[in-house]
Design an enzyme around this catalytic site. Structure first.
Site, short mmCIF file in Angstrom:
data_model
loop_
_atom_site.label_atom_id
_atom_site.label_comp_id
_atom_site.label_asym_id
_atom_site.label_seq_id
_atom_site.Cartn_x
_atom_site.Cartn_y
_atom_site.Cartn_z
N PHE A 231 0.81 -0.94 0.20
CA PHE A 231 0.20 0.04 -0.37
C PHE A 231 1.30 0.73 -0.28
O PHE A 231 0.62 2.13 0.50
CB PHE A 231 -0.56 -0.12 1.41
N ASP A 253 1.37 -1.05 -4.80
CA ASP A 253 0.05 -0.55 -5.22
C ASP A 253 -0.68 -1.37 -6.02
O ASP A 253 0.05 -1.38 -7.18
CB ASP A 253 0.18 1.02 -4.87
N ALA A 282 -2.45 -6.56 -3.19
CA ALA A 282 -1.69 -6.09 -1.35
C ALA A 282 -1.88 -7.46 -1.39
O ALA A 282 -0.51 -8.32 -0.50
CB ALA A 282 -1.93 -5.35 -0.97
N ASP A 302 0.48 -0.55 5.57
CA ASP A 302 0.03 0.59 5.80
C ASP A 302 -1.09 0.87 5.09
O ASP A 302 -0.72 1.92 3.94
CB ASP A 302 1.02 1.90 5.62
N CYS A 342 -5.16 3.36 10.49
CA CYS A 342 -5.67 4.80 10.24
C CYS A 342 -7.38 4.83 9.90
O CYS A 342 -7.95 6.12 9.79
CB CYS A 342 -5.09 5.54 8.19
N1 SAH Z 1 1.43 3.89 3.04
C1 SAH Z 1 0.83 5.08 2.13
C2 SAH Z 1 -0.40 5.35 2.30
C3 SAH Z 1 -1.14 4.23 2.22
S1 SAH Z 1 -2.59 5.23 1.01
C4 SAH Z 1 1.93 5.90 2.65
O1 SAH Z 1 2.83 5.90 3.25
O2 SAH Z 1 1.59 6.96 1.97
C5 SAH Z 1 -3.27 3.59 0.74
C6 SAH Z 1 -3.27 3.19 -0.39
O3 SAH Z 1 -3.11 1.36 -0.90
C7 SAH Z 1 -3.92 3.89 -2.34
O4 SAH Z 1 -2.08 3.79 -2.51
C8 SAH Z 1 -4.33 2.56 -2.99
O5 SAH Z 1 -4.40 2.99 -4.51
C9 SAH Z 1 -3.96 1.72 -2.00
N2 SAH Z 1 -4.43 0.14 -2.67
C10 SAH Z 1 -5.80 0.34 -1.70
N3 SAH Z 1 -6.24 -0.83 -1.49
C11 SAH Z 1 -4.72 -1.52 -1.90
C12 SAH Z 1 -4.68 -2.97 -2.47
N4 SAH Z 1 -6.44 -4.06 -1.93
N5 SAH Z 1 -3.65 -3.69 -2.86
C13 SAH Z 1 -2.73 -2.80 -2.99
N6 SAH Z 1 -3.14 -1.14 -2.94
C14 SAH Z 1 -3.99 -0.62 -2.84
#
Ligand code: SAH
Length: 398
Positions: A231, A253, A282, A302, A342
């Site tokens: 993520f 991601d 993910a 995260d 979060c």
């Molecule tokens: N860790 C990041 C914040 C995460 S925001 C930081 O430090 O800034 C959430 C992210 O998760 C987004 O970019 C979104 O595209 C991704 N995301 C959400 N669900 C997902 C999934 N099932 N698999 C992969 N990425 C995912």
């Protein structure tokens, strides 16, 4: 618009003034004498708050249609809530950040904790994003823009009005430029590195400054390490780790624009050679790596909020537990795991419990090195501990 001193008066039921007197900033609708005149007060008005006997409690924002009917702005019943008042609160918030950080990249206003309930402002040098999460703030957007001009003088302002809180307040979604122009991704700095984000683009969000300290902490453990960041969004964790001596870093991601920003950051910081952006779901990628027996020295998970409302609590907790189980399976012996949440509906002990269970599910043991929250530009109102939404747990696994 400017509210004059003749504000509508909102009267509480007998005994309901105590929480406010003890410092809590919220008044629920069932605590208000919701008579005809109160119901007729336009949502988003500033009101004089009085107890059942008429003793003033201060000035609050008011919306007769929401569960949290009033939010205290000031206990000073004589205060004039106008653009100068807003500018003064904003200036105070900026002054704190200038004390906290060398460079102008931070959350400027974090709602109640900065005395501006319903308002979020993030700063990217001379560009700011504004989120008005209450009718009160939405109606004063021109005053807010004027205050920003007076205090920060941004060259561009983005209104990022796409939060779920807005829907509760009956406000529409809109993301648009309120001032200036943007050409390409925004550049920002954090922990001495350059990053990129696109607050107007499809993802609708800019940068998560709240993880600044947690990124620095885990990155300091990355000397010579093989790192994977799930993520990853725009590469906040991944690229910080890459610049602190990691041997290799993978950012995972499902969003290509997010990975593009992460790659851009890796290039800008001279670590593109050890950096891989991997587009994948993910949980699937975690399963695949675990089943393949692959391990990493540092694993970061995260994700976005799994518990967006209270009714999702059980399902979301299971997801945090599963996420930890899979992440632990791919953490090398002696390696480090950082798991974050979060979701403001998940309190710190509940999250810690899911992480602990996930470890047992993975048949791993270890130790918590650090339990942390958001950085100081996301302060917490002393009477709203639940506004400490971010939880990060860093462990070493055996
Ligand atoms: N860790 C990041 C914040 C995460 S925001 C930081 O430090 O800034 C959430 C992210 O998760 C987004 O970019 C979104 O595209 C991704 N995301 C959400 N669900 C997902 C999934 N099932 N698999 C992969 N990425 C995912």
């Amino acid at each position: 618009m400017t509210d004059t001193v003749k504000l509508p008066t909102i009267r509480l039921h007998a005994g309901r003034q105590k929480r406010v007197q003890h410092g809590h900033p919220w008044i629920y609708s069932n605590e208000v004498q919701m008579d005809q005149p109160a119901k007729a007060v336009p949502p988003g008005s500033a009101v004089r708050l009085v107890d059942a006997g008429g003793t003033p409690l201060g000035i609050a924002t008011f919306n007769p249609h929401t569960l949290i009917a009033a939010r205290l702005l000031t206990p000073d019943a004589g205060a004039v809530i106008d653009s100068a008042w807003l500018a003064e609160r904003l200036a105070r918030a900026v002054k704190l950040r200038e004390r906290l950080f060398d460079r102008p990249f931070y959350r400027v206003v974090h709602a109640e904790a900065d005395g501006l309930p319903g308002l979020i402002v993030d700063r990217y040098g001379d560009v700011v994003t504004v989120q008005a999460n209450s009718v009160f703030m939405d109606r004063r957007i021109d005053d807010i823009l004027a205050a920003l001009d007076a205090v920060i003088a941004p060259r561009a302002v983005i209104l990022r009005n796409d939060s779920t809180q807005r829907a509760l307040e009956g406000l529409a979604e809109e993301t648009r430029l309120a001032k200036g122009e943007l050409d390409g991704p925004l550049r920002l700095e954090e922990n001495g590195n350059a990053f990129f984000c696109d607050p107007l683009g499809g993802q609708k969000t800019g940068w998560f400054y709240d993880q600044r300290d947690n990124r620095a902490y885990i990155a300091a453990l990355c000397q010579g390490a093989r790192v994977i960041d799930f993520f990853s969004y725009n590469g906040g964790f991944a690229v910080t780790c890459a610049t602190r001596g990691a041997a290799s870093v993978v950012a995972v991601d499902r969003s290509q624009p997010a990975l593009d920003n992460a790659t851009r950051a890796a290039e800008a910081n001279g670590v593109a050679g050890i950096f891989e952006a991997r587009r994948a779901e993910a949980f699937q990628e975690l399963e695949r790596l675990a089943n393949a027996g692959e391990t990493f020295d540092v694993v970061i998970v995260d994700p976005p909020a799994f518990v967006k409302s209270k009714k999702d609590l059980a399902v979301g907790c299971r997801a945090y537990r599963k996420m930890t189980r899979l992440a632990a399976r791919i953490t090398a012996p002696g390696g480090f795991l950082l798991a974050a949440s979060c979701s403001h509906n998940v309190d710190p002990p509940t999250f810690a419990e899911q992480v602990a269970r996930g470890l047992v599910d993975a048949k791993r043991t270890g130790r918590i090195l650090r339990s942390s929250g958001a950085g100081a530009d996301h302060p917490v109102h002393p009477h709203l501990p639940e506004s400490a939404y971010l939880k990060a747990i860093t462990l070493q696994l055996d």
